[in-house]
Motif scaffolding. Structure first.
Motif, PDB file in Angstrom:
ATOM      1  N   GLN A   1     -22.212  -8.754 -24.097  1.00 55.35           N
ATOM      2  CA  GLN A   1     -21.294  -8.290 -23.488  1.00 55.35           C
ATOM      3  C   GLN A   1     -20.460  -7.201 -24.302  1.00 55.35           C
ATOM      4  N   VAL A   2     -19.628  -6.380 -23.574  1.00 52.26           N
ATOM      5  CA  VAL A   2     -19.038  -5.507 -24.391  1.00 52.26           C
ATOM      6  C   VAL A   2     -17.646  -5.361 -23.797  1.00 52.26           C
ATOM      7  N   GLN A   3     -16.750  -5.004 -24.263  1.00 56.88           N
ATOM      8  CA  GLN A   3     -15.501  -4.859 -23.954  1.00 56.88           C
ATOM      9  C   GLN A   3     -15.117  -3.239 -24.193  1.00 56.88           C
ATOM     10  N   LEU A   4     -14.508  -2.672 -23.315  1.00 59.53           N
ATOM     11  CA  LEU A   4     -14.159  -1.319 -23.501  1.00 59.53           C
ATOM     12  C   LEU A   4     -12.506  -0.964 -23.324  1.00 59.53           C
ATOM     13  N   VAL A   5     -12.180  -0.096 -24.100  1.00 64.09           N
ATOM     14  CA  VAL A   5     -10.632   0.130 -23.936  1.00 64.09           C
ATOM     15  C   VAL A   5     -10.585   1.592 -23.995  1.00 64.09           C
ATOM     16  N   GLU A   6     -10.096   2.442 -23.134  1.00 63.14           N
ATOM     17  CA  GLU A   6      -9.770   3.790 -22.950  1.00 63.14           C
ATOM     18  C   GLU A   6      -8.354   4.185 -23.579  1.00 63.14           C
ATOM     19  N   SER A   7      -8.388   5.370 -24.201  1.00 64.02           N
ATOM     20  CA  SER A   7      -6.896   5.909 -24.806  1.00 64.02           C
ATOM     21  C   SER A   7      -7.080   7.252 -24.756  1.00 64.02           C
ATOM     22  N   LEU A  18      -7.700  17.721 -23.730  1.00 66.89           N
ATOM     23  CA  LEU A  18      -7.342  16.462 -24.249  1.00 66.89           C
ATOM     24  C   LEU A  18      -8.752  15.780 -24.772  1.00 66.89           C
ATOM     25  N   ARG A  19      -8.692  14.710 -25.593  1.00 66.29           N
ATOM     26  CA  ARG A  19      -9.777  13.983 -26.036  1.00 66.29           C
ATOM     27  C   ARG A  19      -9.381  12.590 -25.597  1.00 66.29           C
ATOM     28  N   LEU A  20     -10.405  12.028 -24.936  1.00 65.59           N
ATOM     29  CA  LEU A  20     -10.212  10.592 -24.552  1.00 65.59           C
ATOM     30  C   LEU A  20     -11.486   9.970 -25.547  1.00 65.59           C
ATOM     31  N   SER A  21     -10.851   8.721 -25.544  1.00 68.38           N
ATOM     32  CA  SER A  21     -11.567   7.829 -26.588  1.00 68.38           C
ATOM     33  C   SER A  21     -11.964   6.485 -25.630  1.00 68.38           C
ATOM     34  N   CYS A  22     -13.043   5.947 -25.985  1.00 69.50           N
ATOM     35  CA  CYS A  22     -13.424   4.686 -25.327  1.00 69.50           C
ATOM     36  C   CYS A  22     -14.074   3.747 -26.632  1.00 69.50           C
ATOM     37  N   ALA A  23     -13.307   2.886 -26.959  1.00 68.84           N
ATOM     38  CA  ALA A  23     -13.553   1.889 -27.957  1.00 68.84           C
ATOM     39  C   ALA A  23     -14.365   0.707 -27.491  1.00 68.84           C
ATOM     40  N   ALA A  24     -15.405   0.338 -27.839  1.00 67.57           N
ATOM     41  CA  ALA A  24     -16.183  -1.002 -27.611  1.00 67.57           C
ATOM     42  C   ALA A  24     -16.111  -2.023 -28.788  1.00 67.57           C
ATOM     43  N   SER A  25     -16.141  -3.016 -28.159  1.00 71.65           N
ATOM     44  CA  SER A  25     -16.202  -4.308 -28.970  1.00 71.65           C
ATOM     45  C   SER A  25     -17.736  -4.573 -29.277  1.00 71.65           C
ATOM     46  N   GLY A  26     -17.942  -5.628 -30.183  1.00 78.68           N
ATOM     47  CA  GLY A  26     -19.066  -6.118 -30.482  1.00 78.68           C
ATOM     48  C   GLY A  26     -20.270  -5.369 -31.562  1.00 78.68           C
ATOM     49  N   ARG A  27     -21.109  -5.747 -31.656  1.00 79.99           N
ATOM     50  CA  ARG A  27     -22.267  -5.192 -32.821  1.00 79.99           C
ATOM     51  C   ARG A  27     -23.336  -4.474 -32.150  1.00 79.99           C
ATOM     52  N   THR A  28     -23.546  -4.478 -30.661  1.00 78.06           N
ATOM     53  CA  THR A  28     -24.497  -4.194 -29.868  1.00 78.06           C
ATOM     54  C   THR A  28     -24.170  -2.856 -29.192  1.00 78.06           C
ATOM     55  N   ALA A  75     -21.433   4.186 -35.180  1.00 84.37           N
ATOM     56  CA  ALA A  75     -20.699   3.302 -36.088  1.00 84.37           C
ATOM     57  C   ALA A  75     -19.489   2.939 -36.093  1.00 84.37           C
ATOM     58  N   LYS A  76     -18.634   3.548 -35.376  1.00 79.00           N
ATOM     59  CA  LYS A  76     -17.411   3.384 -34.934  1.00 79.00           C
ATOM     60  C   LYS A  76     -17.053   2.713 -33.662  1.00 79.00           C
ATOM     61  N   ASN A  77     -18.309   2.472 -32.860  1.00 78.46           N
ATOM     62  CA  ASN A  77     -18.243   2.000 -31.343  1.00 78.46           C
ATOM     63  C   ASN A  77     -17.443   2.652 -30.537  1.00 78.46           C
ATOM     64  N   THR A  78     -17.450   3.997 -30.725  1.00 75.73           N
ATOM     65  CA  THR A  78     -16.754   4.621 -29.739  1.00 75.73           C
ATOM     66  C   THR A  78     -17.346   5.968 -28.935  1.00 75.73           C
ATOM     67  N   CYS A  96     -13.838   4.430 -18.638  1.00 75.80           N
ATOM     68  CA  CYS A  96     -15.194   4.341 -19.364  1.00 75.80           C
ATOM     69  C   CYS A  96     -16.113   3.143 -19.012  1.00 75.80           C
ATOM     70  N   ALA A  97     -17.396   3.284 -18.647  1.00 71.69           N
ATOM     71  CA  ALA A  97     -18.200   2.174 -18.232  1.00 71.69           C
ATOM     72  C   ALA A  97     -19.524   2.374 -19.072  1.00 71.69           C
ATOM     73  N   ALA A  98     -20.003   1.121 -19.133  1.00 72.45           N
ATOM     74  CA  ALA A  98     -21.366   0.792 -20.071  1.00 72.45           C
ATOM     75  C   ALA A  98     -22.275   0.180 -19.050  1.00 72.45           C
ATOM     76  N   ASP A  99     -23.566   0.748 -19.516  1.00 76.39           N
ATOM     77  CA  ASP A  99     -24.826   0.016 -18.756  1.00 76.39           C
ATOM     78  C   ASP A  99     -25.765   0.272 -19.583  1.00 76.39           C
ATOM     79  N   ARG A 100     -26.859  -0.753 -19.530  1.00 78.05           N
ATOM     80  CA  ARG A 100     -28.047  -0.796 -20.046  1.00 78.05           C
ATOM     81  C   ARG A 100     -29.014   0.383 -19.962  1.00 78.05           C
ATOM     82  N   VAL A 101     -28.610   1.125 -18.765  1.00 77.94           N
ATOM     83  CA  VAL A 101     -29.744   2.149 -18.318  1.00 77.94           C
ATOM     84  C   VAL A 101     -28.918   3.551 -18.307  1.00 77.94           C
TER      85      VAL A 101
END
Length: 123
Positions: A1-7, A18-28, A75-78, A96-101
């Motif tokens: 799983q991964v949790q995403l937060v935009e800012s 503007l620069r948008l950031s998407c911060a993700a949780s987890g080590r993967t 390294a920053k999960n971003t 922000c969205a994440a997928d394996r592919v």
């Protein structure tokens, strides 16, 4: 799983950046491809840009080529979306969205989503 937060969203004038950031949780985080979508009022959610797991491959919608740049720092999960030369047509909620592919174009096929950040560009 991964949790995403935009800012990084906000209200700007045409021509600004503007620069948008998407911060993700987890080590993967590096296992996920990441995309930026946007949705304007009355319009469908559309793919803006995407980036591969290593950051070596990117995709941009024709409407933003040459103006937007997607990048990632595992390294920053971003993941970042640098938006230059903004116009009112860029006004939307950016997700922000994440997928394996990598290369997935349809929003319904993405596994994880952030809450969205509003970008408003006035003329």
């Amino acid at each position: 799983q991964v949790q995403l937060v935009e800012s990084g969203g906000g209200s700007v004038q045409a021509g600004d950046s503007l620069r948008l950031s998407c911060a993700a949780s987890g080590r993967t985080f590096s296992n996920y491809c990441v995309a930026w979508f946007r949705q304007a009022p009355g319009k469908e959610r559309e793919l803006v840009a995407s980036i591969s797991r290593s950051g070596g491959i990117t995709y941009y919608a024709d409407s933003v080529k040459g103006r937007f740049t997607i990048s990632r720092d595992n390294a920053k999960n971003t993941v970042y979306l640098q938006m230059n030369s903004l116009s009112p047509e860029d006004t939307a909620v950016y997700f922000c969205a994440a997928d394996r592919v990598f290369g997935v174009m349809t929003p319904d096929d993405y596994d994880y989503w952030g809450q969205g950040t509003q970008v408003t560009v006035s003329s």
